[in-house]
Design a protein around this motif. Sequence first.
Motif: not given
Length: 75
Positions: A24-34
């Motif tokens: 159930x673990x996820x690694x999520x990209x940021x919504x915006x840069x920085x």
Amino acid sequence: MAAMSSSEISRLQVCLRRLLGSPGLTVNAPQRAGLSVELAVNGEVVGTVHRDEDEGEVSYAVHMTVLEEDLPAPK
């Protein structure tokens, strides 16, 4: 802090799921840069993942936060 590619995030997710035994673990990209890459378990964000590159070697640091209110009651 260096940015992570989508391929790198996917590979890191596979590795962390295996190491921590949590499908159930996820690694999520940021919504915006920085912004930071987020680590979530069953949809709840529990921390961040940071990428570091030093002398050509890449490493990842996981910073996990556990709130006291989420702990079970003392016995």
